[in-house]
Scaffold this active site. Structure first.
Site, PDB file in Angstrom:
ATOM      1  N   SER A  41       0.794  -1.224   0.000  1.00 37.82           N
ATOM      2  CA  SER A  41       0.000   0.000   0.000  1.00 37.82           C
ATOM      3  C   SER A  41       0.826   1.274   0.000  1.00 37.82           C
ATOM      4  O   SER A  41       0.289   2.352  -0.226  1.00 37.82           O
ATOM      5  CB  SER A  41      -0.947   0.014   1.201  1.00 37.82           C
ATOM      6  OG  SER A  41      -0.214  -0.156   2.401  1.00 37.82           O
ATOM      7  N   ASP A 338      -2.847   7.470   9.043  1.00 36.13           N
ATOM      8  CA  ASP A 338      -3.905   6.632   9.619  1.00 36.13           C
ATOM      9  C   ASP A 338      -3.391   5.557  10.562  1.00 36.13           C
ATOM     10  O   ASP A 338      -4.107   4.634  10.896  1.00 36.13           O
ATOM     11  CB  ASP A 338      -4.727   5.985   8.501  1.00 36.13           C
ATOM     12  CG  ASP A 338      -3.876   5.094   7.592  1.00 36.13           C
ATOM     13  OD1 ASP A 338      -2.661   4.958   7.860  1.00 36.13           O
ATOM     14  OD2 ASP A 338      -4.421   4.555   6.617  1.00 36.13           O
ATOM     15  N   HIS A 341       0.321   4.350   7.637  1.00 38.06           N
ATOM     16  CA  HIS A 341       0.766   4.957   6.390  1.00 38.06           C
ATOM     17  C   HIS A 341       1.083   6.430   6.590  1.00 38.06           C
ATOM     18  O   HIS A 341       0.433   7.100   7.396  1.00 38.06           O
ATOM     19  CB  HIS A 341      -0.309   4.835   5.313  1.00 38.06           C
ATOM     20  CG  HIS A 341      -0.826   3.443   5.144  1.00 38.06           C
ATOM     21  ND1 HIS A 341      -1.953   2.993   5.810  1.00 38.06           N
ATOM     22  CD2 HIS A 341      -0.372   2.407   4.417  1.00 38.06           C
ATOM     23  CE1 HIS A 341      -2.169   1.723   5.483  1.00 38.06           C
ATOM     24  NE2 HIS A 341      -1.222   1.342   4.645  1.00 38.06           N
TER      25      HIS A 341
END
Length: 367
Positions: A41, A338, A341
């Site tokens: 991600s 968050d 990240h």
């Protein structure tokens, strides 16, 4: 980070071989024509959300800063590969970006896996050539290789003239093991296996024509709000006095990175004609945790901008994008978005460092 199983890497070389069999191997062009990104991600620009269509990252405030709507990126805006792609230092011609996202994340900080125990019965590889020719957004079906940008695929994809971003890979596997009860001592024993598989992937890509590969090390996850929360310790000696990060987690990543650099040296000896670049994500990010104010993060680097409370504003039950979570007024003042990240500002800082800053690696765009 989109967490992935340690077993999925044994299928990576097969996936790369199938993938590259459908790509052109035209002579080296003057500049990079494409970016192929194999990672999680940190470089996903919407693959997971496109494929599974169910995740917190599809909800506001994800994407609020730059796109002003959720795009599937695990950030308030752009991520590492966006900044690498648009850097004037390396990007001088038409380009496309394709990404292979490992694992299946049920939220921005959780995971399920399509591969377990060496078996991938819930994953589908390339079904037929028409999937590549006619529907590039589902190249490997649910195994998650999808096109990240709208490009004209009638144009040949030049492997030799492309930049391959291979990683970051491995950190999610260590989290997966921890989340399933393994101690950090046991997790450490998996590092050689993970690093060896990354080396095999690099070897396969080069044999199929890749000439320039960037292989990032792991970031200092002992400084992430996620790890600081789930790995919280009552022993003050477990924390770095200077940064507040969990030392043993960062030591695990440093061990991974050291082994990875040794493996990349071995690949360079095997393939002296190729350019293999180690991207030091760890030190690019860790300097922020030492001096967040120096880099403009006046709200600090450890606490998340978007979360549902707790010492680091991270709650695994109520992640960013849920009704219970609240978002800070100015994400640019935070390094952490968050819990797992970086914010867009954090991604930009790391990207700038590895492109043209103190850890510059990508300043030479053209072959």
């Amino acid at each position: 980070m989109a967490f992935s199983s340690p077993f999925i890497f044994f299928n990576l070389s097969l996936l790369i071989t199938i993938f590259l069999s459908f790509c052109g191997t035209d002579p080296v062009s003057s500049c990079y024509t494409s970016i192929f990104s194999f990672g999680d991600s940190l470089t996903d620009t919407g693959n997971y959300l496109y494929i599974y269509n169910s995740s917190n990252i599809g909800n506001f405030p994800y994407g609020e800063t730059y796109f002003h709507h959720p795009t599937g990126r695990c950030s308030d805006g752009r991520v590492l590969v966006d900044f690498i792609e648009h850097s004037s230092s390396i990007w001088t011609s038409f380009a496309s970006t394709i990404s292979r996202m490992f694992g299946r994340s049920r939220s921005s900080a959780g995971s399920e896996f399509c591969c377990r125990g060496g078996h991938c019965d819930r994953c589908r590889l390339l079904r037929r050539e028409e999937d590549w020719r006619g529907d590039c957004k589902r190249i490997f079906g649910r195994s998650a290789l999808v096109v990240q940008r709208t490009v004209a695929f009638s144009l040949p994809l030049t492997i030799r003239g492309s930049l391959f971003l291979v990683g970051e890979i491995g950190i999610n596997d260590y989290f997966y093991l921890f989340n399933n009860g393994s101690s950090l001592e046991v997790i450490r024993t998996y590092v050689p296996q993970v690093v060896s598989t990354i080396g095999s992937a690099v070897h396969t890509l080069i044999e199929r024509g890749a000439m320039t590969l960037v292989v990032p090390g792991g970031p200092p996850i002992g400084c992430s709000a996620l790890i600081l929360t789930i790995g919280a310790s009552l022993n003050k000696d477990d924390y770095d006095k200077e940064t507040g990060c969990l030392k043993r987690w960062n030591e695990l990543v440093q061990y991974h990175n050291d082994r990875l650099q040794i493996e990349l040296d071995r690949m360079r000896d095997l393939h002296p004609h190729a350019t293999i670049i180690y991207a030091d994500y760890y030190n690019a990010a860790f300097r922020v945790f030492r001096s967040p104010l120096q880099f403009g993060f006046s709200k600090g680097a450890l606490s998340a901008c978007c979360g549902a409370g707790g010492p680091y504003n991270y709650n695994s039950s109520f992640g960013c994008g849920t009704h219970e979570a609240r978002v800070c007024k100015d994400p640019s003042l935070y390094f952490n978005w968050d819990g797992g990240h970086p914010t867009e500002a954090g991604h930009r800082l790391i990207a700038d460092a590895v492109i043209s800053g103190p850890y510059d690696l990508l300043v030479h765009a053209c072959h």
